[in-house]
Scaffold this active site. Structure first.
Site, PDB file in Angstrom:
ATOM      1  N   LYS A 144       0.794  -1.233   0.000  1.00  0.00           N
ATOM      2  CA  LYS A 144       0.000   0.000   0.000  1.00  0.00           C
ATOM      3  C   LYS A 144       0.833   1.293   0.000  1.00  0.00           C
ATOM      4  O   LYS A 144       0.396   2.307  -0.513  1.00  0.00           O
ATOM      5  CB  LYS A 144      -0.961   0.009   1.198  1.00  0.00           C
ATOM      6  CG  LYS A 144      -2.102  -0.991   1.053  1.00  0.00           C
ATOM      7  CD  LYS A 144      -3.082  -0.893   2.209  1.00  0.00           C
ATOM      8  CE  LYS A 144      -4.252  -1.843   1.997  1.00  0.00           C
ATOM      9  NZ  LYS A 144      -5.286  -1.705   3.030  1.00  0.00           N
ATOM     10  N   ALA A 169      -4.491   2.995  15.514  1.00  0.00           N
ATOM     11  CA  ALA A 169      -3.721   4.006  14.777  1.00  0.00           C
ATOM     12  C   ALA A 169      -2.937   3.359  13.637  1.00  0.00           C
ATOM     13  O   ALA A 169      -1.951   3.908  13.168  1.00  0.00           O
ATOM     14  CB  ALA A 169      -2.783   4.734  15.737  1.00  0.00           C
TER      15      ALA A 169
HETATM   16  P1  NDP Z   1      -2.391  -2.521  11.762  1.00  0.00           P
HETATM   17  O1  NDP Z   1      -1.550  -3.678  12.134  1.00  0.00           O
HETATM   18  O2  NDP Z   1      -1.833  -1.439  10.888  1.00  0.00           O
HETATM   19  O3  NDP Z   1      -2.936  -1.800  13.101  1.00  0.00           O
HETATM   20  C1  NDP Z   1      -3.479  -2.566  14.145  1.00  0.00           C
HETATM   21  C2  NDP Z   1      -4.022  -1.639  15.226  1.00  0.00           C
HETATM   22  O4  NDP Z   1      -4.649  -2.452  16.224  1.00  0.00           O
HETATM   23  C3  NDP Z   1      -2.959  -0.826  15.932  1.00  0.00           C
HETATM   24  O5  NDP Z   1      -3.490   0.419  16.310  1.00  0.00           O
HETATM   25  C4  NDP Z   1      -2.662  -1.694  17.172  1.00  0.00           C
HETATM   26  O6  NDP Z   1      -2.166  -0.943  18.242  1.00  0.00           O
HETATM   27  C5  NDP Z   1      -4.046  -2.181  17.489  1.00  0.00           C
HETATM   28  N1  NDP Z   1      -4.053  -3.417  18.269  1.00  0.00           N
HETATM   29  C6  NDP Z   1      -3.852  -4.674  17.818  1.00  0.00           C
HETATM   30  N2  NDP Z   1      -3.952  -5.562  18.824  1.00  0.00           N
HETATM   31  C7  NDP Z   1      -4.229  -4.843  19.940  1.00  0.00           C
HETATM   32  C8  NDP Z   1      -4.452  -5.175  21.311  1.00  0.00           C
HETATM   33  N3  NDP Z   1      -4.420  -6.445  21.725  1.00  0.00           N
HETATM   34  N4  NDP Z   1      -4.736  -4.174  22.170  1.00  0.00           N
HETATM   35  C9  NDP Z   1      -4.778  -2.892  21.761  1.00  0.00           C
HETATM   36  N5  NDP Z   1      -4.559  -2.510  20.486  1.00  0.00           N
HETATM   37  C10 NDP Z   1      -4.296  -3.468  19.584  1.00  0.00           C
HETATM   38  O7  NDP Z   1      -3.685  -3.145  11.106  1.00  0.00           O
HETATM   39  P2  NDP Z   1      -4.734  -2.441  10.110  1.00  0.00           P
HETATM   40  O8  NDP Z   1      -5.008  -1.066  10.596  1.00  0.00           O
HETATM   41  O9  NDP Z   1      -4.315  -2.625   8.715  1.00  0.00           O
HETATM   42  O10 NDP Z   1      -6.022  -3.358  10.317  1.00  0.00           O
HETATM   43  C11 NDP Z   1      -6.735  -3.343  11.536  1.00  0.00           C
HETATM   44  C12 NDP Z   1      -7.961  -4.205  11.381  1.00  0.00           C
HETATM   45  O11 NDP Z   1      -8.812  -3.621  10.417  1.00  0.00           O
HETATM   46  C13 NDP Z   1      -7.669  -5.633  10.878  1.00  0.00           C
HETATM   47  O12 NDP Z   1      -8.342  -6.537  11.710  1.00  0.00           O
HETATM   48  C14 NDP Z   1      -8.256  -5.680   9.497  1.00  0.00           C
HETATM   49  O13 NDP Z   1      -8.860  -6.932   9.232  1.00  0.00           O
HETATM   50  C15 NDP Z   1      -9.324  -4.618   9.569  1.00  0.00           C
HETATM   51  N6  NDP Z   1      -9.595  -4.001   8.273  1.00  0.00           N
HETATM   52  C16 NDP Z   1     -10.861  -4.070   7.797  1.00  0.00           C
HETATM   53  C17 NDP Z   1     -11.178  -3.507   6.597  1.00  0.00           C
HETATM   54  C18 NDP Z   1     -12.575  -3.612   6.101  1.00  0.00           C
HETATM   55  O14 NDP Z   1     -12.792  -3.312   4.928  1.00  0.00           O
HETATM   56  N7  NDP Z   1     -13.539  -3.985   6.927  1.00  0.00           N
HETATM   57  C19 NDP Z   1     -10.169  -2.804   5.769  1.00  0.00           C
HETATM   58  C20 NDP Z   1      -8.860  -2.749   6.386  1.00  0.00           C
HETATM   59  C21 NDP Z   1      -8.602  -3.355   7.589  1.00  0.00           C
HETATM   60  P3  NDP Z   1      -0.588  -0.632  18.394  1.00  0.00           P
HETATM   61  O15 NDP Z   1      -0.312   0.572  17.526  1.00  0.00           O
HETATM   62  O16 NDP Z   1      -0.417  -0.373  19.835  1.00  0.00           O
HETATM   63  O17 NDP Z   1       0.145  -1.869  17.929  1.00  0.00           O
END
Ligand code: NDP
Length: 281
Positions: free
Chosen positions: A69, A129
């Site tokens: 991306k 984030a």
């Molecule tokens: P990233 O890995 O870029 O970000 C993950 C985020 O989740 C971060 O903010 C992370 O926090 C947080 N996180 C993960 N686990 C925990 C936890 N146990 N406790 C607290 N915070 C947590 O992933 P994406 O942003 O790309 O994707 C996030 C979700 O969105 C995925 O599940 C994906 O499937 C979904 N998604 C859905 C779409 C749709 O069309 N419906 C499109 C794109 C994504 P930290 O910064 O602290 O690590």
């Protein structure tokens, strides 16, 4: 007719279990659009060649999933406004002789939200984030949300997103470190889970928030498409909130991508039904 001009694609890695292919092809079939959407497994080292190949073969456009991306941007001719602010592209569109990068993830979310409420002047609590949160935050801010509170576990990513929103969009933005059960401020209009918490198979994972702070004036959205009814959606419904499930964003980003590529408006229900079928939701 030159059949190759009708090809759209997904550059993904790995290609397995990509419901996007099924839902976009379902829309093409349903509307008798003489187009194809084909999935290609593209490793990072082959991305430049893949984009050159798409140009050579006259693809109308393609989607990029992780990890392409951000890297794809250097191979494109320009960016749409929100993709430029986010620094991430999930949808490339051929306009004239140019390949322009757009981000339809955030636009897909916005479309789902706008079906429930006008975001102008609204106060949003955004959990997460990462890429999804960034796409949603930027698009909701550009659509007129007045306040976005980024609640995130890691301070660095959370601060970075809040700063980006404050500097590059008209919205006010602040970061709150997520270090314990979060109380949703009473004047919040929209709550969004843009973390990966609750994604299959960790379906029992729960957002650390005080459920009692959710009220029936709030709209609660989850980006998790599988399962369809996450713990958050369940809890929000029990508090009388209006809810938006993760399929809204997934399906609507596809609807918007198809509009960009083909100029056609397609029926989201056909696509949603196909995703539900494919994922067994
Ligand atoms: P990233 O890995 O870029 O970000 C993950 C985020 O989740 C971060 O903010 C992370 O926090 C947080 N996180 C993960 N686990 C925990 C936890 N146990 N406790 C607290 N915070 C947590 O992933 P994406 O942003 O790309 O994707 C996030 C979700 O969105 C995925 O599940 C994906 O499937 C979904 N998604 C859905 C779409 C749709 O069309 N419906 C499109 C794109 C994504 P930290 O910064 O602290 O690590």
């Amino acid at each position: 007719m030159n059949f190759l001009k009708q090809i759209t694609a997904s550059f993904a890695q790995p290609a397995a279990e990509n419901p996007t292919v099924e839902m976009i092809e379902a829309a093409y079939r349903h509307h008798d659009l003489d187009w194809r959407y084909i999935n290609f497994e593209v490793p990072p080292t082959a991305l430049a060649d893949a984009v050159r190949g798409a140009r050579a073969m006259g693809f109308a456009g393609f989607n990029c999933s992780l990890p392409h991306k951000v890297e794809v941007i250097q191979h494109l001719d320009g960016l749409g406004e929100s993709a430029s602010i986010m620094g991430a592209v999930n949808c490339v569109v051929r306009r004239g002789d140019e390949y322009i990068g757009e981000n339809t993830d955030g636009k897909g979310f916005l479309k789902s939200l706008e079906e429930k409420v006008n975001p102008t002047g609204k106060s949003v609590v955004l959990f997460g984030a990462g890429g999804a949160a960034r796409a949603i935050g930027v698009e909701v801010a550009l659509a007129g949300a007045s306040q976005i509170t980024v609640v995130n576990r890691s301070e660095s990513r959370g601060q970075e997103l809040a700063q980006l929103l404050a500097e590059k969009t008209p919205a006010k933005a602040e970061f709150v470190e997520w270090s314990g059960p979060y109380v949703i401020p009473a004047d919040t209009d929209v709550v969004v889970n843009a973390t990966s918490i609750g994604l299959f198979p960790d379906v029992d994972a729960q957002l650390e928030l005080i459920t009692e702070s959710l009220t029936n004036r709030m709209i609660v959205a989850d980006v998790i498409p599988n399962p369809l009814r996450t713990r958050l959606i369940h809890d929000a419904e029990s508090k009388g909130c209006t809810v938006i499930d993760g399929l809204g964003m997934l399906v609507n980003q596809g609807v918007i991508s198809i509009k960009y590529w083909t100029g056609s408006d397609v029926d989201p229900r056909v696509m949603r039904d196909r995703v539900i079928e494919v994922l067994g939701l």
